[in-house]
Design a protein around this motif. Structure first.
Motif, short mmCIF file in Angstrom:
data_model
loop_
_atom_site.label_atom_id
_atom_site.label_comp_id
_atom_site.label_asym_id
_atom_site.label_seq_id
_atom_site.Cartn_x
_atom_site.Cartn_y
_atom_site.Cartn_z
N TRP A 46 41.27 -57.27 109.73
CA TRP A 46 41.81 -56.18 108.93
C TRP A 46 43.34 -56.10 109.11
N TYR A 132 32.74 -46.11 102.29
CA TYR A 132 31.53 -46.90 102.56
C TYR A 132 30.45 -46.79 101.48
N VAL A 258 32.70 -55.41 108.71
CA VAL A 258 32.40 -54.56 109.87
C VAL A 258 32.80 -53.12 109.55
N ARG A 260 31.96 -50.38 111.54
CA ARG A 260 32.44 -49.80 112.80
C ARG A 260 31.88 -50.61 113.96
N LYS A 262 32.22 -53.18 117.51
CA LYS A 262 32.78 -54.50 117.79
C LYS A 262 31.69 -55.39 118.37
N GLN A 275 35.90 -56.78 115.08
CA GLN A 275 36.03 -55.33 115.27
C GLN A 275 36.11 -54.67 113.90
N LYS A 276 36.32 -53.37 113.90
CA LYS A 276 36.26 -52.55 112.69
C LYS A 276 37.08 -53.15 111.54
N TYR A 277 36.46 -53.27 110.40
CA TYR A 277 37.04 -53.67 109.12
C TYR A 277 37.35 -55.17 109.01
N ALA A 299 27.24 -51.04 116.52
CA ALA A 299 28.10 -51.78 115.59
C ALA A 299 27.37 -51.77 114.25
#
Ligand SMILES: [Fe+2]
Length: 319
Positions: A46, A132, A258, A260, A262, A275-277, A299
């Motif tokens: 991200w 989302y 992703v 949220r 990890k 990890q996120k995004y 996750a």
């Protein structure tokens, strides 16, 4: 036939635009045990995407007729994130409209940063795009996007572009002005185009636990009970804290985003720490495995697969 005679005959056939099948036995022998994965496992972070998207906003000031989307290119393929799927991130700035058009390419939008004042219109039906939510734009549906909020918005675009192009089935029609043309009198409304995240999240909590995918919710077309689109199925995955999935290999390919948490995504010989995004790709017939590296947090991933195509054509296999 003696080898010299055969080679001369091969050349004679070539001059008549023919080729002996004896020249092609190699590809069958190479397919013992199945295909080589098409493309390579890959990840786009991200952090990379937001930095380059900010620059895209500077150099591409408006997205009326051409979309401001960064498409992810699998370095092992001539095009696409997988051999059948395109994935990328699109941004629309405040007050901006992405004008109506339609194409035989089907697309899904998974909203990363949305707003009550962000809408897509699909064949005349408005869909609000909040964080989302999932919005479908089926093959040949008119669609345009409007950001009436005060912030830039982002969503994940996933399309069946490589599949459509390889089958040579691309049709495109730009809209005229901002409004979509009137629909024909016999138009049948789509079964479902908007899938709010609050519904998905509550279903995901109670979804059955799959040894590879964790808790897995399949988005369905309520009219058919089948996948969201004929070419692309959509899924939400929840890897519980400490989840260590089994490894799996399938003839279908998949892309992941992703939401949220990890973890680690093993694909072929790669181990990608996400990890996120972040966005991930599993080439078809690559061995994959998920691990949630947190002992405390879930996750959650959104995924799109070309499994409906492989099943419809009788190619789907899983081990
Ligand atoms: Fe489009």
């Amino acid at each position: 036939m003696q080898s010299g005679l055969l080679e001369a005959f091969d050349e004679k056939l070539a001059r008549s635009n023919m080729r002996g099948q004896w020249k092609s036995e190699g590809f069958l022998n190479a397919a013992v045990g199945g295909p080589k994965p098409a493309g390579v496992p890959a990840m786009w972070t991200w952090a990379q995407v937001v930095e380059l998207m900010a620059e895209a906003g500077d150099v591409m000031r408006e997205s009326r007729q051409a979309r401001r989307a960064l498409m992810f290119h699998n370095p092992g393929l001539p095009r696409g994130a997988t051999h059948t799927i395109n994935m990328g991130v699109q941004m629309i700035v405040p007050g901006e409209t992405a004008w109506a058009h339609r194409h035989s390419i089907a697309a899904i939008r998974f909203i990363i940063k949305g707003d009550r004042a962000l809408t897509s219109i699909i064949d005349g039906e408005p869909c609000v795009m909040e964080d989302y939510d999932l919005v479908l734009t089926p093959n040949w549906s008119w669609h345009d996007h409007h950001n009436k909020s005060s912030e830039p918005v982002y969503w994940l675009d996933v399309l069946d572009v490589p599949l459509v192009l390889n089958l040579n089935q691309a049709f495109y029609e730009p809209g005229v002005g901002e409004d979509q043309p009137a629909l024909p009198a016999d138009f049948t409304p789509h079964a479902q185009l908007c899938y709010p995240w609050r519904d998905t999240e509550s279903r995901l909590r109670f979804a059955p636990l799959d040894a590879h995918d964790g808790r897995r919710h399949d988005y369905l077309n309520p009219r058919t009970g089948g996948p969201t689109l004929p070419t692309l199925s959509c899924h939400a995955l929840l890897l519980p804290p400490g989840f260590e999935g089994t490894s799996r290999r399938r003839t279908s390919s998949a892309v992941y985003f992703v939401v949220r948490g990890k973890g680690e995504f093993e694909a072929g010989d790669e181990k990608l720490r996400f990890q996120k995004y972040d966005s991930l790709v599993a080439p078809n017939f690559s061995r994959t495995r998920f691990v949630n590296t947190s002992k405390l947090q879930d996750a959650v991933l959104f995924s799109v697969e070309d499994t409906p195509v492989m099943k419809a054509l009788g190619f789907y296999r899983e081990s």
